[in-house]
Design a protein around this motif. Structure first.
Motif, PDB file in Angstrom:
ATOM      1  N   ASP A 130       0.829  -1.207   0.000  1.00  0.00           N
ATOM      2  CA  ASP A 130       0.000   0.000   0.000  1.00  0.00           C
ATOM      3  C   ASP A 130       0.861   1.255   0.000  1.00  0.00           C
ATOM      4  OD1 ASP A 130      -2.676  -1.200   0.211  1.00  0.00           O
ATOM      5  OD2 ASP A 130      -1.922  -1.946   2.127  1.00  0.00           O
ATOM      6  N   LYS A 178      -4.275   8.588  10.607  1.00  0.00           N
ATOM      7  CA  LYS A 178      -4.970   7.558   9.827  1.00  0.00           C
ATOM      8  C   LYS A 178      -5.688   6.547  10.720  1.00  0.00           C
ATOM      9  CE  LYS A 178      -1.539   7.961   6.191  1.00  0.00           C
ATOM     10  NZ  LYS A 178      -0.289   7.432   5.689  1.00  0.00           N
ATOM     11  N   ILE A 213      -4.235   4.692  13.028  1.00  0.00           N
ATOM     12  CA  ILE A 213      -3.365   3.540  13.306  1.00  0.00           C
ATOM     13  C   ILE A 213      -2.923   3.582  14.769  1.00  0.00           C
ATOM     14  CG2 ILE A 213      -1.178   2.407  12.724  1.00  0.00           C
ATOM     15  CD1 ILE A 213      -3.405   2.241  10.544  1.00  0.00           C
ATOM     16  N   ARG A 261      -7.733  -3.921  15.967  1.00  0.00           N
ATOM     17  CA  ARG A 261      -8.379  -4.392  14.746  1.00  0.00           C
ATOM     18  C   ARG A 261      -7.410  -4.189  13.575  1.00  0.00           C
ATOM     19  NH1 ARG A 261     -11.971  -0.490  16.215  1.00  0.00           N
ATOM     20  NH2 ARG A 261     -11.916   0.336  14.093  1.00  0.00           N
ATOM     21  N   LYS A 262      -7.650  -4.912  12.498  1.00  0.00           N
ATOM     22  CA  LYS A 262      -6.778  -4.797  11.316  1.00  0.00           C
ATOM     23  C   LYS A 262      -6.722  -3.371  10.795  1.00  0.00           C
ATOM     24  CE  LYS A 262      -7.178  -9.543   9.940  1.00  0.00           C
ATOM     25  NZ  LYS A 262      -7.595 -10.540   8.983  1.00  0.00           N
ATOM     26  N   GLU A 263      -7.841  -2.670  10.847  1.00  0.00           N
ATOM     27  CA  GLU A 263      -7.905  -1.297  10.333  1.00  0.00           C
ATOM     28  C   GLU A 263      -7.049  -0.342  11.158  1.00  0.00           C
ATOM     29  OE1 GLU A 263     -11.131  -2.699  11.630  1.00  0.00           O
ATOM     30  OE2 GLU A 263     -10.847  -3.931   9.852  1.00  0.00           O
ATOM     31  N   GLU A 264      -6.668  -0.771  12.365  1.00  0.00           N
ATOM     32  CA  GLU A 264      -5.878   0.069  13.272  1.00  0.00           C
ATOM     33  C   GLU A 264      -4.393  -0.301  13.258  1.00  0.00           C
ATOM     34  OE1 GLU A 264      -9.022   0.785  16.882  1.00  0.00           O
ATOM     35  OE2 GLU A 264      -8.048  -1.179  16.791  1.00  0.00           O
ATOM     36  N   THR A 265      -4.011  -1.188  12.342  1.00  0.00           N
ATOM     37  CA  THR A 265      -2.674  -1.775  12.378  1.00  0.00           C
ATOM     38  C   THR A 265      -2.039  -1.779  10.986  1.00  0.00           C
ATOM     39  OG1 THR A 265      -3.536  -3.239  14.100  1.00  0.00           O
ATOM     40  CG2 THR A 265      -1.385  -3.805  13.184  1.00  0.00           C
ATOM     41  N   ASN A 298      -0.820  -8.403   3.259  1.00  0.00           N
ATOM     42  CA  ASN A 298      -1.945  -8.213   2.340  1.00  0.00           C
ATOM     43  C   ASN A 298      -2.947  -9.361   2.440  1.00  0.00           C
ATOM     44  OD1 ASN A 298      -1.072  -5.755   1.354  1.00  0.00           O
ATOM     45  ND2 ASN A 298      -0.105  -6.611  -0.463  1.00  0.00           N
ATOM     46  N   GLY A 344      -5.122  -8.886   5.287  1.00  0.00           N
ATOM     47  CA  GLY A 344      -6.016  -7.733   5.255  1.00  0.00           C
ATOM     48  C   GLY A 344      -5.496  -6.472   5.922  1.00  0.00           C
ATOM     49  N   PHE A 345      -4.172  -6.344   6.060  1.00  0.00           N
ATOM     50  CA  PHE A 345      -3.568  -5.163   6.681  1.00  0.00           C
ATOM     51  C   PHE A 345      -3.126  -4.150   5.632  1.00  0.00           C
ATOM     52  CE2 PHE A 345      -2.747  -8.526   9.794  1.00  0.00           C
ATOM     53  CZ  PHE A 345      -3.137  -7.908  10.972  1.00  0.00           C
ATOM     54  N   HIS A 346      -2.939  -2.915   6.065  1.00  0.00           N
ATOM     55  CA  HIS A 346      -2.251  -1.890   5.275  1.00  0.00           C
ATOM     56  C   HIS A 346      -0.767  -2.247   5.342  1.00  0.00           C
ATOM     57  CE1 HIS A 346      -1.586   2.191   3.668  1.00  0.00           C
ATOM     58  NE2 HIS A 346      -0.474   2.153   4.380  1.00  0.00           N
TER      59      HIS A 346
END
Length: 173
Positions: A10, A27, A29, A110-114, A129, A132-134
């Protein structure tokens, strides 16, 4: 084609030091899963540099959790991580997803925070990836690698060249 997108990070930075806690917090994170060898320090450097210690301290001050996830053995990862009081997972078997999910659970995020940070497409980026992570790809700290990593680098160069030809990359090596 679809499979190759799993190798596309990403984000790309020249060094871990370009990753600032303020921009991560903006963001949303709250946690970092990072590789060790050639991401944080050279693969043959036993301890953190003063600059890296300051980077970790800065993340702590901003309440960003860090977990080291490495394919290396327990002795290597523990001797690096313990003095820094950084949690770690060794023999992670990246790009398998189990260690990434275990690190996430340990951090309570959560994944969205990491974010996942690493220097290799075939282990760090692919595993991050697929989980499901950035993902953030860093330029390797050292120009030398172990045997398996040298092979991986050749494959990675071909993948990166393909992405470049497709216009999917906006950075230069």
């Amino acid at each position: 084609m679809k499979l190759l997108k799993h190798f596309l990070p990403d984000q790309h930075v020249k060094s871990i030091f370009e990753i600032r806690p303020e921009s991560l917090k903006e963001k949303g994170i709250k946690g970092i899963i990072t590789d060790l060898d050639n991401t944080l320090v050279e693969w043959d450097r036993p301890i953190a540099t003063p600059k890296l210690i300051e980077w970790f301290d800065n993340m702590r001050r901003h309440e960003i959790l860090v977990t080291i996830v490495s394919n290396n053995n327990e002795r290597r990862v523990k001797s690096f991580s313990d003095p820094l009081q950084i949690p770690f997972i060794f023999q992670a078997r990246k790009p398998m997803t189990r260690a990434f999910n275990k690190a996430l659970k340990q951090m309570g995020l959560r994944k969205e925070e990491t974010v996942v940070i690493g220097d290799q497409l075939l282990t760090d980026v692919l595993g991050g990836n697929r989980s499901g992570f950035h993902t953030i790809l860093v330029v390797p700290v050292a120009q030398t690698d172990g045997f398996v990593t040298r092979f991986n680098r050749k494959v990675e160069r071909r993948i990166l060249n393909w992405f470049r030809k497709q216009g999917k990359l906006n950075w230069e090596d």
